[in-house]
Write a protein that holds these residues in place. Structure first.
Motif, PDB file in Angstrom:
ATOM      1  N   ALA A 108     -11.039  -8.602  10.911  1.00  0.00           N
ATOM      2  CA  ALA A 108     -11.021  -7.365  10.527  1.00  0.00           C
ATOM      3  C   ALA A 108     -11.462  -7.366   8.483  1.00  0.00           C
ATOM      4  N   ALA A 109     -10.765  -8.768   8.215  1.00  0.00           N
ATOM      5  CA  ALA A 109     -10.835  -9.030   6.682  1.00  0.00           C
ATOM      6  C   ALA A 109     -12.486  -9.320   6.769  1.00  0.00           C
ATOM      7  N   ILE A 110     -13.021  -9.938   7.723  1.00  0.00           N
ATOM      8  CA  ILE A 110     -14.419 -10.508   8.384  1.00  0.00           C
ATOM      9  C   ILE A 110     -15.057  -8.902   7.857  1.00  0.00           C
ATOM     10  N   GLY A 111     -14.545  -7.674   8.591  1.00  0.00           N
ATOM     11  CA  GLY A 111     -15.265  -6.686   8.303  1.00  0.00           C
ATOM     12  C   GLY A 111     -15.558  -5.984   7.073  1.00  0.00           C
ATOM     13  N   MET A 112     -14.160  -6.095   6.267  1.00  0.00           N
ATOM     14  CA  MET A 112     -14.339  -5.689   5.193  1.00  0.00           C
ATOM     15  C   MET A 112     -15.177  -5.643   4.289  1.00  0.00           C
ATOM     16  N   ILE A 113     -15.898  -6.856   4.761  1.00  0.00           N
ATOM     17  CA  ILE A 113     -17.568  -7.249   4.272  1.00  0.00           C
ATOM     18  C   ILE A 113     -18.069  -5.889   3.198  1.00  0.00           C
ATOM     19  N   VAL A 114     -18.502  -5.134   4.595  1.00  0.00           N
ATOM     20  CA  VAL A 114     -18.889  -3.463   4.111  1.00  0.00           C
ATOM     21  C   VAL A 114     -18.002  -2.844   4.487  1.00  0.00           C
ATOM     22  N   HIS A 115     -16.597  -3.152   4.311  1.00  0.00           N
ATOM     23  CA  HIS A 115     -15.972  -1.800   4.882  1.00  0.00           C
ATOM     24  C   HIS A 115     -14.641  -2.212   3.911  1.00  0.00           C
ATOM     25  N   PRO A 116     -14.445  -1.875   2.755  1.00  0.00           N
ATOM     26  CA  PRO A 116     -13.534  -3.061   1.788  1.00  0.00           C
ATOM     27  C   PRO A 116     -12.251  -1.698   2.001  1.00  0.00           C
TER      28      PRO A 116
END
Length: 217
Positions: A108-116
């Motif tokens: 999820a932390a990786i995905g937060m690159i586009v969704h913080p």
């Protein structure tokens, strides 16, 4: 828009389905590898690979129970097949949930690159997990707490189960075993993220890095 669902399904690129199913099977396969790894760590003997797979899959029927607590069925079945005490094998289920959770937090932390979104919740989960692991690895502290608890009338009768429960937990949450389990969790759930990415591609979304990050998130 339920009336549009048949049209959407008709337009789905079904050639992606084998890859989607294959990646989902990779997820379950790697989770089974982790299950086997945990059985070896706790020196559970007398369980063939076929029986072990059956017990592992039986836990899937309990996925809808609150917190998946119904998966304790696996510990009960291990007792029936191999005579392993439930108190000694029940920590496997907790360790599975913890390591899967840590792997998902990393993804999820990786995905937060586009969704913080949701940083406080993720940080809180990691902090609570770190405290739990730290306590589990502090044998002197836990044994001191258990010794104090033994003085209580009700607890004294089941104290030996508590010690067995802790001994297994300590083995499963040692740094090396924790690293192996979280690593397997990262690989298994990453395959599920890619499978979801391919579902979106099949629905007509542009297959780019941003979509992969969104699917992962």
């Amino acid at each position: 828009d339920i009336q549009r669902l048949p049209q959407t399904l008709a337009g789905f690129r079904w050639e992606w389905l084998p890859a989607i199913l294959g990646l989902t099977l990779v997820n379950y396969g790697l989770r089974f590898v982790k299950w086997q790894y945990y059985l070896r760590l706790l020196d559970v003997r007398g369980v063939g690979t076929g029986d072990s797979l059956g017990i592992f899959l039986s836990g899937m029927t309990m996925a809808m129970t609150p917190g998946k607590v119904g998966e304790l069925l696996k510990a009960y079945m291990l007792k029936q097949v191999a005579g392993a005490p439930v108190a000694a094998t029940a920590p496997i289920i907790a360790a599975e949930r913890l390591t899967d959770g840590l792997a998902m937090v990393a993804l999820a932390a990786i995905g937060m690159i586009v969704h913080p979104y949701g940083w406080p919740a993720l940080v809180a989960f990691v902090a609570v997990s770190a405290v739990a692991v730290g306590i589990a690895q502090n044998r002197a502290l836990v044994h001191r707490l258990l010794a104090q608890a033994e003085r209580l009338p009700v607890v004294a009768k089941v104290a030996h189960h508590a010690y067995a429960l802790y001994d297994s937990t300590e083995r499963l949450l040692a740094w090396r075993s924790l690293g192996v389990a979280v690593g397997l969790g990262l690989l298994s759930w990453a395959s599920e993220c890619v499978a979801f990415f391919l579902v979106l591609v099949g629905l007509g979304f542009a297959p780019d890095v941003t979509l992969l990050l969104q699917a992962t998130f």
